[in-house]
Motif scaffolding. Structure first.
Motif, PDB file in Angstrom:
ATOM      1  N   GLY A 140      -3.263  -7.379  -2.460  1.00  9.59           N
ATOM      2  CA  GLY A 140      -3.415  -7.539  -1.338  1.00  9.59           C
ATOM      3  C   GLY A 140      -5.050  -8.342  -1.077  1.00  9.59           C
ATOM      4  N   GLN A 141      -5.764  -8.484  -2.187  1.00  4.54           N
ATOM      5  CA  GLN A 141      -6.956  -8.800  -2.294  1.00  4.54           C
ATOM      6  C   GLN A 141      -7.184 -10.401  -2.234  1.00  4.54           C
ATOM      7  OE1 GLN A 141      -8.556  -5.434  -5.135  1.00  4.54           O
ATOM      8  NE2 GLN A 141      -7.481  -6.917  -6.274  1.00  4.54           N
ATOM      9  N   ILE A 142      -6.619 -10.989  -1.301  1.00  5.41           N
ATOM     10  CA  ILE A 142      -6.516 -12.535  -1.330  1.00  5.41           C
ATOM     11  C   ILE A 142      -6.927 -12.563   0.336  1.00  5.41           C
ATOM     12  CG2 ILE A 142      -5.377 -14.813  -1.264  1.00  5.41           C
ATOM     13  CD1 ILE A 142      -3.354 -13.531  -3.351  1.00  5.41           C
ATOM     14  N   GLY A 180      -1.494 -11.792   4.483  1.00  5.01           N
ATOM     15  CA  GLY A 180      -0.915 -11.632   5.654  1.00  5.01           C
ATOM     16  C   GLY A 180      -1.005 -10.106   6.253  1.00  5.01           C
ATOM     17  N   SER A 181      -2.130  -9.584   6.570  1.00  2.81           N
ATOM     18  CA  SER A 181      -2.286  -8.123   6.554  1.00  2.81           C
ATOM     19  C   SER A 181      -1.778  -7.467   8.011  1.00  2.81           C
ATOM     20  CB  SER A 181      -3.599  -7.840   6.263  1.00  2.81           C
ATOM     21  OG  SER A 181      -4.536  -8.758   7.135  1.00  2.81           O
ATOM     22  N   ARG A 182      -1.441  -8.576   8.861  1.00  5.24           N
ATOM     23  CA  ARG A 182      -1.115  -8.004  10.145  1.00  5.24           C
ATOM     24  C   ARG A 182       0.179  -8.530  10.558  1.00  5.24           C
ATOM     25  NH1 ARG A 182      -4.275  -9.781  14.908  1.00  5.24           N
ATOM     26  NH2 ARG A 182      -4.973 -11.552  13.536  1.00  5.24           N
ATOM     27  N   ILE A 183       1.252  -7.623  10.272  1.00  7.75           N
ATOM     28  CA  ILE A 183       2.818  -8.233  10.641  1.00  7.75           C
ATOM     29  C   ILE A 183       3.246  -8.011  12.031  1.00  7.75           C
ATOM     30  CG2 ILE A 183       5.054  -8.119   9.732  1.00  7.75           C
ATOM     31  CD1 ILE A 183       3.875  -7.253   7.183  1.00  7.75           C
ATOM     32  N   PHE A 184       3.490  -8.990  12.744  1.00  2.71           N
ATOM     33  CA  PHE A 184       4.156  -8.760  14.132  1.00  2.71           C
ATOM     34  C   PHE A 184       5.535  -9.356  14.007  1.00  2.71           C
ATOM     35  CE2 PHE A 184      -0.433  -9.772  14.902  1.00  2.71           C
ATOM     36  CZ  PHE A 184      -0.856  -8.661  15.500  1.00  2.71           C
ATOM     37  N   VAL A 185       6.403  -8.373  14.221  1.00  4.89           N
ATOM     38  CA  VAL A 185       7.897  -8.601  14.298  1.00  4.89           C
ATOM     39  C   VAL A 185       8.473  -8.742  15.688  1.00  4.89           C
ATOM     40  CG1 VAL A 185      10.078  -7.891  13.303  1.00  4.89           C
ATOM     41  CG2 VAL A 185       7.618  -7.608  12.321  1.00  4.89           C
ATOM     42  N   THR A 230       0.980  -0.027   0.809  1.00  2.00           N
ATOM     43  CA  THR A 230       1.103   0.802   1.948  1.00  2.00           C
ATOM     44  C   THR A 230       1.557  -0.012   3.088  1.00  2.00           C
ATOM     45  OG1 THR A 230      -0.757   2.297   0.940  1.00  2.00           O
ATOM     46  CG2 THR A 230      -0.414   2.510   3.244  1.00  2.00           C
ATOM     47  N   VAL A 231       2.411   0.481   3.886  1.00  2.00           N
ATOM     48  CA  VAL A 231       2.679   0.104   5.078  1.00  2.00           C
ATOM     49  C   VAL A 231       2.409   0.946   6.426  1.00  2.00           C
ATOM     50  CG1 VAL A 231       4.735  -1.026   6.514  1.00  2.00           C
ATOM     51  CG2 VAL A 231       4.727  -1.284   3.931  1.00  2.00           C
ATOM     52  N   ILE A 232       1.639   0.330   7.343  1.00  2.00           N
ATOM     53  CA  ILE A 232       1.307   1.279   8.547  1.00  2.00           C
ATOM     54  C   ILE A 232       1.726   0.662   9.796  1.00  2.00           C
ATOM     55  CG2 ILE A 232      -0.841   2.165   9.627  1.00  2.00           C
ATOM     56  CD1 ILE A 232      -2.538   1.843   7.186  1.00  2.00           C
ATOM     57  N   GLU A 233       2.624   1.324  10.419  1.00  2.00           N
ATOM     58  CA  GLU A 233       3.019   1.118  11.697  1.00  2.00           C
ATOM     59  C   GLU A 233       1.959   1.590  12.840  1.00  2.00           C
ATOM     60  OE1 GLU A 233       6.487   3.337  13.305  1.00  2.00           O
ATOM     61  OE2 GLU A 233       7.344   1.174  13.883  1.00  2.00           O
ATOM     62  N   VAL A 234       1.360   0.473  13.647  1.00  2.00           N
ATOM     63  CA  VAL A 234       0.652   0.945  14.342  1.00  2.00           C
ATOM     64  C   VAL A 234       1.035   0.779  15.894  1.00  2.00           C
ATOM     65  CG1 VAL A 234      -1.494   0.027  13.033  1.00  2.00           C
ATOM     66  CG2 VAL A 234      -0.418  -1.522  14.327  1.00  2.00           C
ATOM     67  N   LYS A 235       0.370   1.380  16.815  1.00  2.00           N
ATOM     68  CA  LYS A 235       0.934   1.796  18.138  1.00  2.00           C
ATOM     69  C   LYS A 235       0.311   0.672  18.907  1.00  2.00           C
ATOM     70  CE  LYS A 235       1.969   6.628  18.535  1.00  2.00           C
ATOM     71  NZ  LYS A 235       0.955   7.444  17.506  1.00  2.00           N
ATOM     72  N   THR A 236      -1.046   0.225  18.627  1.00  2.00           N
ATOM     73  CA  THR A 236      -1.537  -0.900  19.439  1.00  2.00           C
ATOM     74  C   THR A 236      -2.153  -1.842  18.390  1.00  2.00           C
ATOM     75  OG1 THR A 236      -4.012  -0.299  19.590  1.00  2.00           O
ATOM     76  CG2 THR A 236      -2.458   0.887  21.126  1.00  2.00           C
ATOM     77  N   ASP A 237      -2.333  -3.327  18.969  1.00  2.00           N
ATOM     78  CA  ASP A 237      -3.165  -4.238  18.006  1.00  2.00           C
ATOM     79  C   ASP A 237      -4.657  -3.965  17.999  1.00  2.00           C
ATOM     80  OD1 ASP A 237      -3.264  -5.112  20.902  1.00  2.00           O
ATOM     81  OD2 ASP A 237      -4.224  -6.680  19.764  1.00  2.00           O
ATOM     82  N   ASP A 238      -5.228  -3.214  18.801  1.00  2.00           N
ATOM     83  CA  ASP A 238      -6.686  -3.071  18.690  1.00  2.00           C
ATOM     84  C   ASP A 238      -7.367  -1.954  18.156  1.00  2.00           C
ATOM     85  OD1 ASP A 238      -5.834  -1.393  20.514  1.00  2.00           O
ATOM     86  OD2 ASP A 238      -7.000  -2.602  22.120  1.00  2.00           O
ATOM     87  N   GLU A 249     -10.991  -6.061   8.093  1.00  2.00           N
ATOM     88  CA  GLU A 249     -10.459  -6.522   6.910  1.00  2.00           C
ATOM     89  C   GLU A 249     -10.418  -5.299   5.790  1.00  2.00           C
ATOM     90  OE1 GLU A 249     -12.758  -9.399   4.416  1.00  2.00           O
ATOM     91  OE2 GLU A 249     -10.878 -10.429   4.343  1.00  2.00           O
ATOM     92  N   ILE A 250      -9.295  -4.980   5.452  1.00  2.00           N
ATOM     93  CA  ILE A 250      -9.144  -3.886   4.318  1.00  2.00           C
ATOM     94  C   ILE A 250      -9.273  -4.461   2.959  1.00  2.00           C
ATOM     95  CG2 ILE A 250      -7.782  -2.044   3.736  1.00  2.00           C
ATOM     96  CD1 ILE A 250      -6.773  -2.030   6.647  1.00  2.00           C
ATOM     97  N   PHE A 251      -8.655  -5.641   2.854  1.00  2.88           N
ATOM     98  CA  PHE A 251      -8.691  -6.430   1.559  1.00  2.88           C
ATOM     99  C   PHE A 251      -8.082  -5.385   0.456  1.00  2.88           C
ATOM    100  CE2 PHE A 251     -10.834  -9.446  -1.424  1.00  2.88           C
ATOM    101  CZ  PHE A 251     -10.293 -10.599  -0.565  1.00  2.88           C
ATOM    102  N   GLY A 252      -6.793  -4.662   0.653  1.00  2.00           N
ATOM    103  CA  GLY A 252      -6.267  -4.255  -0.367  1.00  2.00           C
ATOM    104  C   GLY A 252      -4.852  -4.231  -0.237  1.00  2.00           C
ATOM    105  N   PRO A 253      -3.868  -3.547  -1.047  1.00  2.00           N
ATOM    106  CA  PRO A 253      -2.391  -3.448  -0.658  1.00  2.00           C
ATOM    107  C   PRO A 253      -1.970  -2.639   0.621  1.00  2.00           C
ATOM    108  CG  PRO A 253      -3.149  -2.016  -2.481  1.00  2.00           C
ATOM    109  CD  PRO A 253      -4.421  -2.520  -2.025  1.00  2.00           C
ATOM    110  N   VAL A 254      -2.588  -2.867   1.483  1.00  2.00           N
ATOM    111  CA  VAL A 254      -2.254  -2.268   2.945  1.00  2.00           C
ATOM    112  C   VAL A 254      -1.653  -3.322   3.965  1.00  2.00           C
ATOM    113  CG1 VAL A 254      -3.300  -0.854   4.751  1.00  2.00           C
ATOM    114  CG2 VAL A 254      -3.919  -0.419   2.201  1.00  2.00           C
ATOM    115  N   VAL A 255      -0.882  -3.001   4.701  1.00  2.00           N
ATOM    116  CA  VAL A 255      -0.420  -3.815   5.807  1.00  2.00           C
ATOM    117  C   VAL A 255      -0.198  -3.147   7.128  1.00  2.00           C
ATOM    118  CG1 VAL A 255       0.319  -6.194   4.646  1.00  2.00           C
ATOM    119  CG2 VAL A 255       1.829  -4.170   5.023  1.00  2.00           C
ATOM    120  N   THR A 256      -0.355  -3.701   8.385  1.00  2.00           N
ATOM    121  CA  THR A 256       0.218  -3.101   9.347  1.00  2.00           C
ATOM    122  C   THR A 256       1.358  -3.889   9.877  1.00  2.00           C
ATOM    123  OG1 THR A 256      -1.298  -4.460  10.992  1.00  2.00           O
ATOM    124  CG2 THR A 256      -2.225  -2.477   9.902  1.00  2.00           C
ATOM    125  N   ILE A 257       2.284  -3.060  10.581  1.00  2.00           N
ATOM    126  CA  ILE A 257       3.380  -3.649  11.275  1.00  2.00           C
ATOM    127  C   ILE A 257       3.306  -3.058  12.945  1.00  2.00           C
ATOM    128  CG2 ILE A 257       4.736  -4.084   9.283  1.00  2.00           C
ATOM    129  CD1 ILE A 257       6.779  -2.283  10.235  1.00  2.00           C
TER     130      ILE A 257
END
Ligand code: TXE
Length: 479
Positions: free
Chosen positions: A279-281, A285-290, A368-376, A383-391
């Motif tokens: 995830g260090q690039i 795509g660190s914020r996933i919106f579906v 790590t996959v984090i489900e967030v409740k709000t986008d803010d 920027e976390i810059f690691g193996p961590v994404v939000t969805i």
């Protein structure tokens, strides 16, 4: 081992300031030292570059091109050695360095070796005024290139190759965390016949060596890739000296998934765009919106795939996720997982450090996959810059566009959809320098590369890079 500076075609010890330990992230052990080069070392590098400039800037394009292509061939011939060094320094899987980092570094030299022979300048006939104007594209002189640790040789050469192709001489500094492949590059340059002084590599901390390059009154341009805070600092230091600046900084890139996409392709690419290189690039795509209609399906499938990724020693063939680059960086990334919990987000998978047998002190973290409740929330904004994404889910195009643009960054974005009108609408409205549709990180070196907002200033790539590394001079002749 002790790494040395490469100045005027020779390897040399630093004048003062001592040494910095170099860690192997896969086992946490010190395996070398690099000089913390002082102002005097930078001055020596500058003097070598300045002396080489009159001859190099007058070297024919064919000859410059020949040398750049030779460097590229030698990098390819030394693929294994470079890939292993990159992995040991950075923690990335050797397989990734072999397949991506080193071949792309070689491509940078080959591409700009060819591009310089095609780099044309404009002319304008001033009709009715008996005059003709033409543009000279002249090399700037001595330029500075400062690069980060995530794609060490790839980003280092992404700057150096166009700089020297355009006829400049360079004082370059790789990241102090990943100096090894830049060090090896010096040998290759000598073997390829690059005249001494055209490229000079000084190692050291950003605050000493990097700062000395940026502050140097006669290093006329700086091409920098790194963190946004460092970029802002460099811009401040460079402003009163009127330096030309190219800044490629952080990102918090949206990955927007609509229900009409090619699902399997999207799923596999999303795993890669989330976790490649740990995830260090800056383009991950660190914020996933579906889209809501496929959110639950995506969540289940994505988490299952992510759980299947193997975290392991970088030299093992089946490793998908190697080590993070450094202990402080691992701590930074882990701190965001705590922040997510405090913010009330749900950790869907991962979130914990991994102990790899035999390498217990390495810097490993579960994807790590984090489900967030709000986008803010912070994990979605910073920027976390690691193996961590939000969805998180979205309902409408307008809603997701707003969320995509509601960050300070604007580097890249990915869209997954087969709807052409939506593609056209969204790609023009997304605030980013690069938009990928139904793909990720497909690179064509002719295209402009860079970001808007806090992701940077200026563009690299293709003729944009050659324009950055030259000054345009208009000549008007009346006849
Ligand atoms: O980068 P720095 P750091 C982001 C990522 C990461 C954060 C900080 O979020 O967590 O930045 O990383 C040199 N004058 N990115 O602190 O410090 C430094 O020596 C001149 C995104 O490691 O910006 C190194 O060579 N130079 C990024 C380079 O700047 C200075 C990739 C980058 O390091 C300097 C890396 C100074 N005063 C991190 N201070 C991307 N865009 O891909 C430091 N440096």
């Amino acid at each position: 081992m002790k790494i040395q500076n490469y100045i005027n075609g020779k390897f040399s010890l630093p004048i003062a300031n001592g040494w910095i330990d170099n860690y192997n992230p896969s086992n946490g052990e010190v395996y070398g030292q690099i000089p913390n080069s002082s102002k005097e070392d930078v001055e020596n590098a500058y003097i070598a570059a300045k002396s080489a400039f009159p001859s190099w800037s007058q070297t024919t394009l064919e000859e410059r091109s020949r040398i750049l292509i030779k460097i590229s061939e030698l990098l390819e011939a030394n693929l294994d050695r470079f890939a292993e060094a990159e992995s040991k320094d950075n923690g990335k899987p050797v397989s990734l360095a072999k397949m991506v980092d080193i071949p792309r570094a070689a491509s940078n030299f080959r591409f700009f070796g060819n591009a310089i022979t095609q780099f044309a300048s404009e002319s304008h006939e001033s009709v009715g005024q008996n005059a003709v104007n033409y543009t000279l594209r002249q090399p700037i002189g001595v330029v500075g290139c400062i690069s980060p640790w995530n794609l060490p040789l790839y980003l280092f050469t992404w700057k150096i190759a166009p700089a020297i192709a355009a006829g400049n001489c360079v004082v370059a500094k790789p990241s102090e965390v990943t100096p090894m492949t830049a060090y090896l590059l010096g040998e290759i340059c000598n073997e390829a016949g690059l005249p001494k002084g055209v490229l000079n590599i000084v190692h050291g901390l950003g605050t000493t060596t990097g700062q000395a390059i940026v502050e140097h009154p006669n290093i006329k341009a700086i091409s920098f890739t790194g963190g946004t805070a460092t970029g802002a600092h460099i811009a401040k230091v460079a402003a009163p000296l009127f330096k030309k600046l190219s800044l490629e900084l952080g990102g918090k890139n949206p990955n927007i998934i609509f229900d009409d996409c090619d699902y399997d392709d999207m799923l596999n690419t999303t795993v890669r765009s989330s976790f490649a290189n740990q995830g260090q690039i800056c383009l991950c795509g660190s914020r996933i919106f579906v889209e809501e209609t496929i959110y639950e399906r995506f969540k289940t499938d994505f988490v299952e795939k992510v759980k299947g990724l193997k975290v392991g020693h970088p030299s093992e063939r089946d490793t998908n996720i190697g080590a993070l680059v450094s202990k402080p960086h691992l701590q930074k990334v882990k701190s965001y997982i705590e922040i997510a919990k405090e913010e009330g987000a749900t950790i869907l998978c991962g979130g914990k450090a991994v102990t790899v047998e035999g390498y217990e002190n390495g810097y490993y973290l579960q994807p790590t996959v984090i489900e967030v409740k709000t986008d803010d929330c912070r994990v979605n904004q910073e920027e976390i810059f690691g193996p961590v994404v939000t969805i998180m889910p979205f309902n409408t195009e307008d809603e997701v566009l707003q969320m995509a643009n509601k960050v300070k960054y604007g580097l890249s974005a990915t869209l997954w959809t087969n709807n052409l009108k939506r593609t056209m609408r969204m790609s023009s409205q997304i605030q980013a320098g690069i938009v990928w549709v139904n793909t990720w990180m497909l690179r064509d070196l002719r295209t402009p590369f860079g970001g808007v907002k806090h992701s940077g200033v200026g563009r690299e790539g293709g003729f944009e890079a050659l324009r950055f590394f030259t000054e345009a001079k208009n000549v008007c002749i009346k006849y």
